[in-house]
Design an enzyme around this catalytic site. Structure first.
Site, short mmCIF file in Angstrom:
data_model
loop_
_atom_site.label_atom_id
_atom_site.label_comp_id
_atom_site.label_asym_id
_atom_site.label_seq_id
_atom_site.Cartn_x
_atom_site.Cartn_y
_atom_site.Cartn_z
N PHE A 88 -6.80 2.05 -4.13
CA PHE A 88 -6.40 1.27 -5.63
C PHE A 88 -5.55 -0.08 -5.47
O PHE A 88 -4.38 -0.52 -5.63
CB PHE A 88 -4.92 2.17 -6.54
CG PHE A 88 -6.04 3.05 -7.07
CD1 PHE A 88 -7.68 2.82 -7.14
CD2 PHE A 88 -5.40 4.43 -8.03
CE1 PHE A 88 -7.63 4.42 -8.15
CE2 PHE A 88 -5.85 5.52 -8.22
CZ PHE A 88 -7.55 5.28 -8.31
N GLN A 123 -8.64 -5.94 -34.09
CA GLN A 123 -8.20 -5.37 -35.36
C GLN A 123 -9.54 -6.02 -36.76
O GLN A 123 -9.76 -6.26 -36.98
CB GLN A 123 -8.11 -4.10 -35.51
CG GLN A 123 -8.29 -3.51 -37.40
CD GLN A 123 -9.02 -2.51 -36.55
OE1 GLN A 123 -9.44 -2.52 -35.74
NE2 GLN A 123 -10.14 -2.48 -38.04
N GLU A 126 8.96 -4.93 -9.67
CA GLU A 126 7.57 -5.41 -9.51
C GLU A 126 7.90 -4.51 -11.19
O GLU A 126 6.81 -5.21 -12.08
CB GLU A 126 7.04 -3.49 -8.89
CG GLU A 126 5.61 -3.83 -9.16
CD GLU A 126 5.19 -2.28 -8.11
OE1 GLU A 126 5.78 -1.77 -7.15
OE2 GLU A 126 3.95 -1.95 -8.78
N GLU A 151 4.33 8.02 -18.16
CA GLU A 151 5.04 9.77 -18.66
C GLU A 151 6.44 9.39 -17.42
O GLU A 151 7.32 9.42 -17.67
CB GLU A 151 4.12 10.12 -17.96
CG GLU A 151 2.78 10.71 -19.26
CD GLU A 151 1.98 9.30 -19.48
OE1 GLU A 151 2.01 8.85 -17.87
OE2 GLU A 151 1.66 9.32 -20.24
N ALA A 204 0.97 -1.35 -0.05
CA ALA A 204 0.05 0.37 -0.06
C ALA A 204 0.89 1.20 -0.28
O ALA A 204 1.24 2.17 1.37
CB ALA A 204 -1.08 -0.20 1.37
C1 LIG Z 1 -6.17 -1.73 -10.68
C2 LIG Z 1 -4.83 -0.70 -9.93
C3 LIG Z 1 -4.14 -1.78 -8.68
C4 LIG Z 1 -3.50 -1.02 -8.45
N1 LIG Z 1 -2.61 -1.04 -7.79
C5 LIG Z 1 -1.95 -0.79 -6.37
C6 LIG Z 1 -0.92 -1.30 -5.34
O1 LIG Z 1 -1.72 -2.72 -5.24
N2 LIG Z 1 -0.39 -0.43 -4.68
C7 LIG Z 1 0.13 0.63 -5.00
O2 LIG Z 1 0.58 1.67 -4.11
N3 LIG Z 1 -1.19 1.40 -6.13
C8 LIG Z 1 -1.28 0.40 -6.91
N4 LIG Z 1 -2.44 1.22 -7.66
C9 LIG Z 1 -1.80 2.67 -7.89
C10 LIG Z 1 -0.80 3.41 -9.44
O3 LIG Z 1 0.04 3.05 -8.85
C11 LIG Z 1 -0.78 4.31 -9.81
O4 LIG Z 1 -2.65 4.84 -10.00
C12 LIG Z 1 -0.12 5.22 -10.45
O5 LIG Z 1 0.97 5.38 -10.07
C13 LIG Z 1 -0.91 7.00 -10.95
O6 LIG Z 1 -1.02 6.97 -10.17
P1 LIG Z 1 -2.46 8.17 -9.99
O7 LIG Z 1 -2.99 7.31 -10.13
O8 LIG Z 1 -1.88 9.00 -8.47
O9 LIG Z 1 -2.18 9.17 -11.19
P2 LIG Z 1 -1.87 10.67 -11.52
O10 LIG Z 1 -0.45 10.80 -10.51
O11 LIG Z 1 -2.86 11.47 -10.81
O12 LIG Z 1 -0.82 10.80 -12.77
C14 LIG Z 1 -1.95 11.52 -14.23
C15 LIG Z 1 -1.82 11.90 -15.15
O13 LIG Z 1 -0.60 12.55 -14.65
C16 LIG Z 1 0.61 11.79 -14.89
N5 LIG Z 1 2.12 12.54 -15.12
C17 LIG Z 1 1.73 13.48 -13.38
N6 LIG Z 1 3.18 13.13 -12.44
C18 LIG Z 1 3.89 13.78 -14.18
C19 LIG Z 1 5.48 13.74 -14.47
N7 LIG Z 1 5.43 14.43 -13.46
N8 LIG Z 1 5.51 13.69 -15.44
C20 LIG Z 1 4.45 14.10 -16.84
N9 LIG Z 1 3.43 13.10 -16.15
C21 LIG Z 1 3.04 13.04 -15.33
C22 LIG Z 1 0.54 10.94 -15.23
O14 LIG Z 1 1.47 10.44 -16.12
C23 LIG Z 1 -0.77 10.66 -15.77
O15 LIG Z 1 -1.02 10.85 -16.79
C24 LIG Z 1 -3.00 0.88 -9.01
C25 LIG Z 1 -3.56 1.77 -9.42
C26 LIG Z 1 -4.71 0.80 -10.09
C27 LIG Z 1 -5.43 1.36 -11.64
#
Ligand SMILES: Cc1cc2nc3c(=O)[nH]c(=O)nc-3n(C[C@H](O)[C@H](O)[C@H](O)COP(=O)(O)OP(=O)(O)OC[C@H]3O[C@@H](n4cnc5c(N)ncnc54)[C@H](O)[C@@H]3O)c2cc1C
Length: 389
Positions: free
Chosen positions: A163, A344, A250, A375, A131
């Site tokens: 998540f 497709q 990972e 990214e 987590a």
């Molecule tokens: C099905 C699923 C399973 C998951 N499992 C785990 C888990 O077991 N443990 C855990 O801890 N997490 C888990 N996650 C979380 C996952 O790692 C995060 O969703 C991911 O790292 C992106 O973070 P965010 O969703 O907050 O997106 P954000 O960080 O809000 O990003 C939004 C957008 O902004 C872009 N962005 C952000 N920063 C930058 C930058 N510096 N430069 C350019 N673009 C940028 C991103 O690439 C993205 O396109 C899981 C997520 C899902 C959906």
């Protein structure tokens, strides 16, 4: 860098034997039930015990704790076989347990933590999750707000995570929180081994997802969860460094899942175009089909070759963060590109859920997001490439 797997050499026959075991396991314990698990959006708890009995969990555990002390390549093979068979959701659940959470116990756990957790993680008596992500801290993990404060001989944990793969069924959560709220950036974060049945540890709803339907994903809430002082994993305030080193493994896991999942999808597409007819000939007979299959197969093979190199580097303890990011970026982007191309070639049938290519398309999409988005992978690679020599 993890020492996991540097002690045991496996032969080609060992790997083949393992592949056969997994194929039998999938046939008997997965295929007949998977559709129901997707509807339930979770596996039955006993499924984890079955994975443990079959020797498919946390195989890197050192012999001293009753484990196989297997190299990372064997763990990768497990993810590979489930992914190729089209069960990407199961692969990711095993990855979260064996490649995300377990390594923190193996690499940073105290003797007592190892003795307590490792045998149970191998047998499936305990399910684990990692987590890190919070509602306002995903890519930017440094801005996490959950905290643990020392009160006498106990840590008091507050905050929330989102998540979290395996979160609903987890007995053990490896949790990242702030332990020094005055420290900025990456400083002041620590890792803890948290038993999920402690008072104040609450599991949220099982989040409804686009794909990966049988794998549970949830929110976790910590309300004054009191942890023994020795629940700390690794160095106090050194958690960010621990996370960055473990993310290499990972990302390697996501890479092999991407490649094998695509290989499975491509094989089924080749079968389909050899059967399906249009304009009096097989779809495979159109030049466009031959060219698309050729392009897609090349895409997969090139990614596999790079993965094999990365896996060998990892087993030698030499895989750096930027190279692992290249593997994750390239293979997950390739997976979505190729599976879209496969779909497709199925025409309208590719859009119908009873065709596995449809589920493969849905399952693949997350691979470009979790374990660090594409990214963020580019940031890691670009920073290293542009760093002064
Ligand atoms: C099905 C699923 C399973 C998951 N499992 C785990 C888990 O077991 N443990 C855990 O801890 N997490 C888990 N996650 C979380 C996952 O790692 C995060 O969703 C991911 O790292 C992106 O973070 P965010 O969703 O907050 O997106 P954000 O960080 O809000 O990003 C939004 C957008 O902004 C872009 N962005 C952000 N920063 C930058 C930058 N510096 N430069 C350019 N673009 C940028 C991103 O690439 C993205 O396109 C899981 C997520 C899902 C959906």
């Amino acid at each position: 860098m993890s020492k996991v797997g540097t002690f045991m050499q496996l032969t080609e026959e060992d790997f083949q034997g393992f592949r056969d075991t997994i194929a039998r396991f999938i046939e008997q314990e997965v295929a007949p039930y998977h559709e129901q698990w997707m509807k339930d959006e979770i596996y039955p708890r006993e499924f984890w015990n079955k994975l443990g009995e079959a020797g498919l969990l946390s195989v890197q555990t050192p012999e001293a704790y009753g484990g196989m002390e297997a190299p990372a390549s064997l763990n990768m093979l497990i993810l590979e076989e489930f992914s190729r068979a089209g069960y990407l959701d199961i692969a990711v659940s095993i990855c979260a347990h064996s490649d995300l959470a377990t390594p923190y116990i193996v690499d940073f756990g105290t003797e007592e933590q190892k003795q307590h957790y490792l045998p149970k993680l191998m047998s499936g008596e305990m399910v684990a999750c990692l987590a890190m992500t919070e509602p306002d801290a995903g890519s930017d993990l440094q801005s996490m707000r959950s905290s643990a404060v020392l009160d006498g001989d106990e840590w008091v944990l507050n905050g929330s995570k989102i998540f979290i793969s395996n979160g609903i069924l987890a007995d053990l959560a490896v949790v990242a929180v702030k332990t020094d709220t005055s420290a900025s950036g990456a400083k002041g974060i620590s890792m803890f081994a948290v038993d999920t049945n402690l008072p104040g540890f609450k599991k949220g709803r099982n989040l409804e997802k686009m794909g990966m339907h049988a794998a549970d994903t949830t929110e976790l809430f910590f309300e004054d969860v009191r942890l023994p002082k020795d629940a700390l994993l690794g160095t106090l305030n050194g958690g960010f460094g621990h996370m960055m080193s473990e993310l290499v493994r990972e990302r390697l896991g996501v890479s092999i899942m991407s490649i094998a999942h695509t290989e499975g999808a491509l094989e089924s597409t080749i079968d389909y175009v050899n059967e399906r007819k249009a304009f009096g000939k097989h779809v495979a007979d159109f030049q466009n089909t031959r060219f698309r299959i050729a392009e897609m197969q090349t895409d997969v093979e090139v990614n596999r070759a790079f993965f094999e190199k990365c896996c060998a580097l990892y087993d030698e303890g030499k895989l750096d963060a930027a190279t692992a990011a290249m593997a994750k970026l390239s293979s997950s982007e390739m997976q979505c590109r190729v599976i879209d191309g496969c779909l497709q070639l199925f025409g309208g049938y590719g859009y119908i859920m009873e065709y596995p290519i449809c589920r493969a398309y849905q399952d693949a999409r997350i691979q470009r997001i979790y374990a660090g988005t594409s990214e963020i992978m580019k940031e890691i690679i670009g920073r290293k490439a542009l760093a002064p020599k």
